[in-house]
Design a protein around this motif. Structure first.
Motif, PDB file in Angstrom:
ATOM      1  N   ALA A   1       0.839  -1.197   0.000  1.00 30.10           N
ATOM      2  CA  ALA A   1       0.000   0.000   0.000  1.00 30.10           C
ATOM      3  C   ALA A   1       0.871   1.243   0.000  1.00 30.10           C
ATOM      4  O   ALA A   1       2.029   1.218   0.430  1.00 30.10           O
ATOM      5  CB  ALA A   1      -0.913   0.017   1.225  1.00 30.10           C
TER       6      ALA A   1
ATOM      7  N   ASP B   1       0.425   5.337   1.172  1.00 29.14           N
ATOM      8  CA  ASP B   1      -0.439   6.209   1.966  1.00 29.14           C
ATOM      9  C   ASP B   1       0.079   7.637   1.964  1.00 29.14           C
ATOM     10  O   ASP B   1       1.284   7.871   1.839  1.00 29.14           O
ATOM     11  CB  ASP B   1      -0.483   5.754   3.439  1.00 29.14           C
ATOM     12  CG  ASP B   1      -0.834   4.292   3.598  1.00 29.14           C
ATOM     13  OD1 ASP B   1      -0.013   3.560   4.182  1.00 29.14           O
ATOM     14  OD2 ASP B   1      -1.912   3.899   3.145  1.00 29.14           O
ATOM     15  N   TRP B   2      -0.850   8.537   2.144  1.00 36.60           N
ATOM     16  CA  TRP B   2      -0.515   9.922   2.484  1.00 36.60           C
ATOM     17  C   TRP B   2      -1.055  10.203   3.879  1.00 36.60           C
ATOM     18  O   TRP B   2      -2.226   9.916   4.167  1.00 36.60           O
ATOM     19  CB  TRP B   2      -1.128  10.907   1.498  1.00 36.60           C
ATOM     20  CG  TRP B   2      -0.394  11.007   0.209  1.00 36.60           C
ATOM     21  CD1 TRP B   2      -0.690  10.369  -0.970  1.00 36.60           C
ATOM     22  CD2 TRP B   2       0.774  11.800  -0.051  1.00 36.60           C
ATOM     23  NE1 TRP B   2       0.208  10.717  -1.938  1.00 36.60           N
ATOM     24  CE2 TRP B   2       1.124  11.598  -1.405  1.00 36.60           C
ATOM     25  CE3 TRP B   2       1.552  12.670   0.715  1.00 36.60           C
ATOM     26  CZ2 TRP B   2       2.222  12.225  -1.998  1.00 36.60           C
ATOM     27  CZ3 TRP B   2       2.637  13.287   0.127  1.00 36.60           C
ATOM     28  CH2 TRP B   2       2.959  13.070  -1.210  1.00 36.60           C
ATOM     29  N   TYR B   3      -0.200  10.749   4.727  1.00 37.16           N
ATOM     30  CA  TYR B   3      -0.565  11.169   6.071  1.00 37.16           C
ATOM     31  C   TYR B   3      -0.374  12.685   6.164  1.00 37.16           C
ATOM     32  O   TYR B   3       0.343  13.290   5.363  1.00 37.16           O
ATOM     33  CB  TYR B   3       0.330  10.507   7.112  1.00 37.16           C
ATOM     34  CG  TYR B   3       0.041   9.072   7.415  1.00 37.16           C
ATOM     35  CD1 TYR B   3       0.442   8.058   6.545  1.00 37.16           C
ATOM     36  CD2 TYR B   3      -0.610   8.699   8.585  1.00 37.16           C
ATOM     37  CE1 TYR B   3       0.190   6.724   6.829  1.00 37.16           C
ATOM     38  CE2 TYR B   3      -0.860   7.367   8.888  1.00 37.16           C
ATOM     39  CZ  TYR B   3      -0.457   6.395   8.005  1.00 37.16           C
ATOM     40  OH  TYR B   3      -0.697   5.067   8.293  1.00 37.16           O
TER      41      TYR B   3
ATOM     42  N   LEU C   1      -4.151   9.676   8.924  1.00 37.74           N
ATOM     43  CA  LEU C   1      -4.122   9.011   7.627  1.00 37.74           C
ATOM     44  C   LEU C   1      -5.120   9.715   6.711  1.00 37.74           C
ATOM     45  O   LEU C   1      -6.315   9.777   7.028  1.00 37.74           O
ATOM     46  CB  LEU C   1      -4.469   7.534   7.770  1.00 37.74           C
ATOM     47  CG  LEU C   1      -4.584   6.727   6.474  1.00 37.74           C
ATOM     48  CD1 LEU C   1      -3.281   6.741   5.695  1.00 37.74           C
ATOM     49  CD2 LEU C   1      -4.994   5.291   6.787  1.00 37.74           C
TER      50      LEU C   1
ATOM     51  N   THR D   1      -5.212   6.232   1.099  1.00 38.48           N
ATOM     52  CA  THR D   1      -4.510   4.971   0.885  1.00 38.48           C
ATOM     53  C   THR D   1      -4.796   4.450  -0.505  1.00 38.48           C
ATOM     54  O   THR D   1      -5.931   4.529  -0.985  1.00 38.48           O
ATOM     55  CB  THR D   1      -4.957   3.918   1.917  1.00 38.48           C
ATOM     56  OG1 THR D   1      -4.565   4.334   3.217  1.00 38.48           O
ATOM     57  CG2 THR D   1      -4.341   2.559   1.620  1.00 38.48           C
TER      58      THR D   1
ATOM     59  N   THR E   1      -4.046   0.796  -2.359  1.00 32.93           N
ATOM     60  CA  THR E   1      -3.495  -0.546  -2.176  1.00 32.93           C
ATOM     61  C   THR E   1      -2.903  -1.056  -3.484  1.00 32.93           C
ATOM     62  O   THR E   1      -3.144  -0.496  -4.564  1.00 32.93           O
ATOM     63  CB  THR E   1      -4.569  -1.523  -1.698  1.00 32.93           C
ATOM     64  OG1 THR E   1      -5.493  -1.755  -2.773  1.00 32.93           O
ATOM     65  CG2 THR E   1      -5.314  -0.973  -0.480  1.00 32.93           C
TER      66      THR E   1
ATOM     67  N   THR F   1      -8.780   2.428  -3.220  1.00 38.15           N
ATOM     68  CA  THR F   1      -8.463   3.681  -2.541  1.00 38.15           C
ATOM     69  C   THR F   1      -9.388   3.882  -1.353  1.00 38.15           C
ATOM     70  O   THR F   1     -10.548   3.468  -1.368  1.00 38.15           O
ATOM     71  CB  THR F   1      -8.612   4.883  -3.489  1.00 38.15           C
ATOM     72  OG1 THR F   1      -9.940   4.911  -4.025  1.00 38.15           O
ATOM     73  CG2 THR F   1      -7.615   4.799  -4.636  1.00 38.15           C
TER      74      THR F   1
ATOM     75  N   TYR G   1     -10.171   7.020   1.793  1.00 34.52           N
ATOM     76  CA  TYR G   1      -9.912   8.402   2.181  1.00 34.52           C
ATOM     77  C   TYR G   1     -10.491   8.693   3.562  1.00 34.52           C
ATOM     78  O   TYR G   1     -11.517   8.124   3.954  1.00 34.52           O
ATOM     79  CB  TYR G   1     -10.540   9.367   1.180  1.00 34.52           C
ATOM     80  CG  TYR G   1      -9.998   9.224  -0.222  1.00 34.52           C
ATOM     81  CD1 TYR G   1     -10.622   8.392  -1.149  1.00 34.52           C
ATOM     82  CD2 TYR G   1      -8.853   9.906  -0.605  1.00 34.52           C
ATOM     83  CE1 TYR G   1     -10.112   8.243  -2.428  1.00 34.52           C
ATOM     84  CE2 TYR G   1      -8.338   9.778  -1.882  1.00 34.52           C
ATOM     85  CZ  TYR G   1      -8.971   8.944  -2.787  1.00 34.52           C
ATOM     86  OH  TYR G   1      -8.458   8.800  -4.056  1.00 34.52           O
TER      87      TYR G   1
ATOM     88  N   CYS H   1       4.367  10.877   2.766  1.00 38.18           N
ATOM     89  CA  CYS H   1       3.959   9.623   2.135  1.00 38.18           C
ATOM     90  C   CYS H   1       4.629   8.458   2.847  1.00 38.18           C
ATOM     91  O   CYS H   1       5.693   8.591   3.443  1.00 38.18           O
ATOM     92  CB  CYS H   1       4.276   9.606   0.654  1.00 38.18           C
ATOM     93  SG  CYS H   1       6.016   9.685   0.239  1.00 38.18           S
TER      94      CYS H   1
END
Length: 115
Positions: free
Chosen positions: A33, A35-37, A47, A50, A52, A57, A59, A95
């Motif tokens: 996966a 991710d953006w945090y 978070l 995401t 995968t 996706t 959100y 990321c």
């Protein structure tokens, strides 16, 4: 050596848009996966989005309908398109890439939404 480098942050007015990029390099096999945090001052890391390996996706409720996560395999880059930005979106965005055995983080990029 694995490297993740974010870019695209900056200052934008409310209602504006930004596209963040996370360019990754190194031995990244079996990515599970991406991710953006984000982390705002005085708040816990959140978070945001995401993607995968199967293309699913997810959100955070706070960004649904405004943010879009995507990936360009040819460029080894994951993006976060952010539209209709609001002051509460101000944060450092990072990321993360999760493999089967470990994960990696980028250094973060500042996004400031202000008039």
């Amino acid at each position: 050596q694995v490297q993740l480098v974010e870019s695209g942050g900056g200052l934008v007015q409310p209602g504006g848009s930004l596209r963040l990029s996370c360019a990754y390099s190194g031995s990244l096999f079996s990515i599970l996966a991406m991710d953006w945090y984000r982390q705002a001052p005085g708040k816990q890391r959140e978070l945001v989005a995401t993607l995968t390996s199967g293309g699913t996706t997810n959100y955070a409720n706070s960004v649904k309908g405004r943010f879009t996560i995507s990936r360009d395999n040819a460029k080894n880059t994951v993006y976060l398109q952010m539209n209709s930005l609001q002051p509460e979106d101000t944060a450092v965005y990072s990321c993360k890439i999760t493999l089967t055995s470990r994960h990696y983080w980028g250094q973060g990029t500042q996004v400031t939404v202000s008039s």
